[in-house]
Design a protein around this motif. Structure first.
Motif, short mmCIF file in Angstrom:
data_model
loop_
_atom_site.label_atom_id
_atom_site.label_comp_id
_atom_site.label_asym_id
_atom_site.label_seq_id
_atom_site.Cartn_x
_atom_site.Cartn_y
_atom_site.Cartn_z
N THR A 42 0.54 12.31 6.87
CA THR A 42 0.31 11.22 5.92
C THR A 42 1.09 9.98 6.35
OG1 THR A 42 0.13 12.87 4.17
CG2 THR A 42 0.36 10.60 3.47
N VAL A 43 0.47 8.82 6.18
CA VAL A 43 1.15 7.55 6.42
C VAL A 43 1.08 6.73 5.14
CG1 VAL A 43 -0.90 6.41 7.43
CG2 VAL A 43 1.39 5.52 7.90
N TYR A 44 2.20 6.13 4.80
CA TYR A 44 2.35 5.32 3.60
C TYR A 44 2.58 3.87 4.04
CZ TYR A 44 3.36 9.99 1.89
OH TYR A 44 3.30 11.33 1.60
N LYS A 74 -1.55 2.11 14.51
CA LYS A 74 -0.22 2.45 15.03
C LYS A 74 0.21 3.85 14.60
CE LYS A 74 1.66 -2.18 15.48
NZ LYS A 74 2.62 -3.16 14.99
N ALA A 75 -0.25 4.26 13.43
CA ALA A 75 0.11 5.59 12.91
C ALA A 75 -0.85 6.67 13.39
CB ALA A 75 0.13 5.55 11.38
N GLY A 76 -1.88 6.28 14.15
CA GLY A 76 -2.82 7.26 14.69
C GLY A 76 -3.94 7.63 13.74
N THR A 77 -4.34 6.70 12.89
CA THR A 77 -5.42 6.98 11.94
C THR A 77 -6.25 5.72 11.74
OG1 THR A 77 -5.92 8.03 9.81
CG2 THR A 77 -4.04 6.51 9.85
N ASP A 78 -7.15 5.75 10.77
CA ASP A 78 -7.98 4.58 10.48
C ASP A 78 -8.43 4.60 9.02
OD1 ASP A 78 -10.56 5.99 10.15
OD2 ASP A 78 -10.40 6.35 12.30
N LYS A 79 -9.17 3.57 8.63
CA LYS A 79 -9.56 3.39 7.23
C LYS A 79 -10.46 4.51 6.70
CE LYS A 79 -13.21 0.18 8.55
NZ LYS A 79 -13.56 -1.24 8.55
N SER A 80 -11.10 5.27 7.57
CA SER A 80 -11.92 6.38 7.10
C SER A 80 -11.09 7.52 6.53
CB SER A 80 -12.82 6.91 8.22
OG SER A 80 -12.06 7.62 9.19
N PRO A 122 4.15 -17.55 -4.83
CA PRO A 122 2.91 -18.10 -5.39
C PRO A 122 1.80 -18.29 -4.36
CG PRO A 122 4.80 -19.35 -6.18
CD PRO A 122 5.31 -18.39 -5.13
N LYS A 123 2.12 -18.38 -3.08
CA LYS A 123 1.08 -18.54 -2.06
C LYS A 123 0.27 -17.25 -1.86
CE LYS A 123 3.97 -17.52 1.96
NZ LYS A 123 4.63 -18.07 3.12
N PHE A 124 0.82 -16.11 -2.27
CA PHE A 124 0.10 -14.84 -2.14
C PHE A 124 -0.83 -14.64 -3.33
CE2 PHE A 124 4.28 -13.52 -0.06
CZ PHE A 124 3.84 -13.85 1.21
N LEU A 125 -2.09 -14.39 -3.05
CA LEU A 125 -3.10 -14.18 -4.09
C LEU A 125 -3.47 -12.71 -4.25
CD1 LEU A 125 -5.43 -17.18 -3.14
CD2 LEU A 125 -3.54 -17.12 -4.82
N VAL A 126 -3.19 -11.92 -3.21
CA VAL A 126 -3.55 -10.49 -3.22
C VAL A 126 -2.51 -9.72 -2.40
CG1 VAL A 126 -5.10 -10.75 -1.21
CG2 VAL A 126 -5.40 -8.82 -2.75
N GLU A 127 -2.23 -8.51 -2.85
CA GLU A 127 -1.36 -7.59 -2.11
C GLU A 127 -2.01 -6.21 -2.18
OE1 GLU A 127 3.25 -5.90 -2.04
OE2 GLU A 127 2.77 -7.75 -3.12
N ILE A 128 -2.02 -5.51 -1.03
CA ILE A 128 -2.64 -4.20 -0.99
C ILE A 128 -1.68 -3.21 -0.34
CG2 ILE A 128 -4.59 -2.81 -0.15
CD1 ILE A 128 -6.24 -5.41 -0.05
N MET A 129 -1.54 -2.06 -1.00
CA MET A 129 -0.71 -0.95 -0.52
C MET A 129 -1.62 0.26 -0.38
SD MET A 129 2.55 0.44 -2.60
CE MET A 129 3.64 1.67 -1.96
N ALA A 130 -1.48 1.03 0.70
CA ALA A 130 -2.39 2.15 0.94
C ALA A 130 -1.66 3.36 1.50
CB ALA A 130 -3.50 1.73 1.90
N THR A 131 -2.28 4.51 1.31
CA THR A 131 -1.83 5.78 1.87
C THR A 131 -3.01 6.40 2.59
OG1 THR A 131 -0.30 6.08 0.02
CG2 THR A 131 -0.83 8.04 1.32
N ALA A 132 -2.77 6.98 3.76
CA ALA A 132 -3.87 7.57 4.53
C ALA A 132 -3.42 8.87 5.19
CB ALA A 132 -4.35 6.60 5.61
N ALA A 133 -4.40 9.72 5.45
CA ALA A 133 -4.17 10.95 6.20
C ALA A 133 -4.15 10.62 7.69
CB ALA A 133 -5.26 11.97 5.90
N ILE A 134 -3.41 11.38 8.45
CA ILE A 134 -3.37 11.25 9.89
C ILE A 134 -4.07 12.48 10.48
CG2 ILE A 134 -1.89 11.13 11.93
CD1 ILE A 134 0.27 9.89 10.10
N GLY A 135 -4.92 12.24 11.43
CA GLY A 135 -5.59 13.35 12.10
C GLY A 135 -6.89 13.75 11.50
#
Length: 115
Positions: free
Chosen positions: A21-23, A52-58, A102-115
């Protein structure tokens, strides 16, 4: 198990991987003046960190999205929908929040599986 940190800074790491898992830390835009532009930039950063963590958005498991103005939800969501892997959508929450700058309009945090 080994913990691998990417983009280590004094107060946070941009990504932390342990086991399968990558956070990702919350990502904010480097460029862009609209929610659509900033969302596209943030998603590009997420692609880079996942690689970089060895994974992708899928392999996304979850995502948290913060918008400074919830009325821009559709603008953000259009960019998100065109980016996310069809049929591989993560669990997701989107809320309105005041962000660190204030210049930031959106922030996204994600967790993904590796492998």
């Amino acid at each position: 198990m080994t913990i691998t940190r990417h983009g280590v800074m004094a107060n946070l790491s941009l990504a932390v991987a342990r086991g399968d898992t990558v956070y990702l830390a919350g990502q904010v835009a480097r460029t862009g003046s609209t929610v659509a532009e900033q969302t596209a930039d943030v998603l590009e950063q997420i692609d880079e960190l996942l690689a970089k963590a060895g994974t992708d958005k899928s392999k996304l498991l979850s995502a948290n999205i913060w918008l400074t103005d919830i009325s821009t939800f559709n603008e953000m969501n259009d960019v998100w929908t065109s980016w996310v892997a069809p049929g591989q959508t993560p669990a997701r929450a989107t809320v309105e929040a005041k962000l660190a700058d204030p210049k930031f309009l959106v922030e996204i945090m994600a967790t993904a599986a590796i492998g």
